[in-house]
Design an enzyme around this catalytic site. Structure first.
Site, short mmCIF file in Angstrom:
data_model
loop_
_atom_site.label_atom_id
_atom_site.label_comp_id
_atom_site.label_asym_id
_atom_site.label_seq_id
_atom_site.Cartn_x
_atom_site.Cartn_y
_atom_site.Cartn_z
CB THR A 92 16.16 -33.71 -7.38
OG1 THR A 92 17.51 -33.84 -7.83
CG2 THR A 92 16.09 -32.65 -6.28
CE LYS A 167 19.92 -31.84 -7.04
NZ LYS A 167 20.98 -31.73 -8.02
P1 NAP Z 1 15.15 -36.29 -18.04
O1 NAP Z 1 16.19 -36.24 -19.08
O2 NAP Z 1 13.92 -35.49 -18.20
O3 NAP Z 1 14.75 -37.83 -17.87
C1 NAP Z 1 13.74 -38.25 -17.00
C2 NAP Z 1 13.60 -39.76 -17.11
O4 NAP Z 1 12.58 -40.18 -16.18
C3 NAP Z 1 13.14 -40.22 -18.49
O5 NAP Z 1 13.76 -41.44 -18.76
C4 NAP Z 1 11.63 -40.40 -18.29
O6 NAP Z 1 11.05 -41.33 -19.16
C5 NAP Z 1 11.60 -40.93 -16.88
N1 NAP Z 1 10.31 -40.68 -16.22
C6 NAP Z 1 9.82 -39.49 -15.79
N2 NAP Z 1 8.61 -39.66 -15.22
C7 NAP Z 1 8.34 -40.99 -15.29
C8 NAP Z 1 7.25 -41.78 -14.86
N3 NAP Z 1 6.20 -41.23 -14.24
N4 NAP Z 1 7.29 -43.11 -15.10
C9 NAP Z 1 8.36 -43.67 -15.73
N5 NAP Z 1 9.43 -42.97 -16.15
C10 NAP Z 1 9.42 -41.64 -15.93
O7 NAP Z 1 15.73 -35.91 -16.61
P2 NAP Z 1 17.25 -35.93 -16.12
O8 NAP Z 1 17.88 -34.65 -16.50
O9 NAP Z 1 17.88 -37.22 -16.48
O10 NAP Z 1 17.03 -35.84 -14.53
C11 NAP Z 1 16.64 -36.98 -13.78
C12 NAP Z 1 16.65 -36.61 -12.31
O11 NAP Z 1 17.95 -36.19 -11.92
C13 NAP Z 1 15.69 -35.44 -11.96
O12 NAP Z 1 15.10 -35.65 -10.70
C14 NAP Z 1 16.63 -34.25 -11.95
O13 NAP Z 1 16.12 -33.20 -11.14
C15 NAP Z 1 17.89 -34.87 -11.41
N6 NAP Z 1 19.14 -34.18 -11.81
C16 NAP Z 1 19.33 -33.77 -13.10
C17 NAP Z 1 20.52 -33.12 -13.45
C18 NAP Z 1 20.79 -32.64 -14.88
O14 NAP Z 1 21.75 -31.90 -15.08
N7 NAP Z 1 20.01 -33.04 -15.87
C19 NAP Z 1 21.50 -32.90 -12.49
C20 NAP Z 1 21.29 -33.36 -11.19
C21 NAP Z 1 20.10 -33.99 -10.86
P3 NAP Z 1 10.64 -40.92 -20.67
O15 NAP Z 1 11.88 -41.12 -21.48
O16 NAP Z 1 9.55 -41.85 -21.02
O17 NAP Z 1 10.18 -39.48 -20.61
#
Ligand code: NAP
Length: 287
Positions: A92, A167
């Site tokens: 997002t 979104k």
């Molecule tokens: P998360 O668990 O915090 O995972 C984020 C991932 O992105 C991790 O693998 C992290 O790597 C990687 N990352 C972040 N910054 C980076 C960078 N600069 N370079 C390389 N890798 C990077 O987040 P998530 O919950 O999966 O969410 C991911 C996306 O989906 C977000 O944009 C969120 O808003 C969206 N989303 C989430 C949900 C939900 O319920 N969680 C629902 C809908 C949408 P590391 O492992 O090294 O930290």
């Protein structure tokens, strides 16, 4: 055909797992390398760098955190990608940034779609996500069969940037239902109404919401482990409020919820799941 997946967090790890389970040839990359191990055990090839992944894939899914993170991983890949590679971003981010990234990739003969998700961790685990897609129809038709590995309702909603606009609208709606869930359950608790009864009975009628049905039980269990973290929610609300300002829309309720979530961040609870908003409403009600 090789498929790439960058970002194996709460969402991406599950989505990549579904692609593997469908038998696709998958190359994964994660900044923190240990998170790739469960997928490696299931047969994914682990790229040592973004460059390696980009050079060997025709379709690359990205699911990282914020606008600047998407820019950073795209920056690490675009000079090494094969001409015509399609990048599908599930993170997002700001709609204006999605358009900007698309413009930049087009100049290099690369394709891009913004395809943010809704459905939460549960939807990612069950493979029932809803996906709002912005981009060209031909790119959408190319990517859709792969997204069907983890998505149930997948729709092209307009040109690049439109997925993120949808979104933003989604986050406005969700954040307000989290507040409504929190106020409803604090009211029940302080008045002596049973919370589990309230979740079931109110949830069956016009007062029901996804937040009440899914987050209500987490409030009862005092389980605020992510899930969807307060800090990610705040990121989305900043993008929504900024976009609303650009297009001239007043979002009074959304701005209020944004400030209430800030109380959790200020208390060092940014990594709690969003139903922790319940505690803010409870504190405002004398604890
Ligand atoms: P998360 O668990 O915090 O995972 C984020 C991932 O992105 C991790 O693998 C992290 O790597 C990687 N990352 C972040 N910054 C980076 C960078 N600069 N370079 C390389 N890798 C990077 O987040 P998530 O919950 O999966 O969410 C991911 C996306 O989906 C977000 O944009 C969120 O808003 C969206 N989303 C989430 C949900 C939900 O319920 N969680 C629902 C809908 C949408 P590391 O492992 O090294 O930290």
């Amino acid at each position: 055909m090789n498929i790439g997946f960058v970002g194996l967090g709460v969402m991406g790890s599950r989505m990549a797992g579904h692609l593997l389970a469908k038998g696709h040839s998958l190359i994964v990359y994660n900044r923190t390398a240990e998170k790739t191990l469960p997928l490696k055990e299931k047969g994914a090839h682990v790229a040592k760098s973004l460059e390696e992944l980009a050079a060997n894939c025709d379709l690359i899914f990205v699911c990282v955190s914020r606008t600047e993170d998407v820019r950073e991983v795209i920056e690490g890949m675009y000079l090494h990608a094969k001409e015509g590679t399609l990048f599908v971003d599930h993170s997002t981010i700001e709609p204006s940034a999605a358009k900007d990234i698309h413009r930049r990739l087009s100049e290099k003969g690369l394709r891009f779609m913004d395809c943010p998700l809704t459905g939460g961790e549960k939807g990612a685990i069950e493979g029932t996500l809803t996906i709002f897609c912005g981009g060209d129809e031909s790119d959408f038709l190319f990517a859709k069969p792969y997204m069907e590995s983890y998505g149930k309702l997948i729709r092209l909603v307009g040109p690049v940037g439109s997925g993120q606009l949808m979104k933003m609208a989604n986050q406005i709606a969700v954040s307000l239902t989290v507040l409504s869930m929190a106020e409803c359950l604090v009211f029940c608790e302080k008045s002596g109404v049973d919370l589990e009864d309230a979740i079931e009975l109110i949830g069956s009628g016009a007062g029901g919401s996804w937040s009440l049905s899914n987050y209500g039980p987490k409030v009862v269990a005092k389980d605020f482990s992510p899930g969807f973290s307060v800090s990610l929610q705040q990121k989305d609300l900043v993008y929504a409020l900024r976009t609303a300002r650009e297009i001239g829309v007043s979002l009074l309720g959304t701005a209020l919820v944004h400030q209430l979530f800030a109380a959790l961040e200020n208390a060092g609870r940014g990594e709690d799941a969003t139903p922790a908003l319940y505690d803010v409403v409870k504190d405002l009600s004398g604890g």
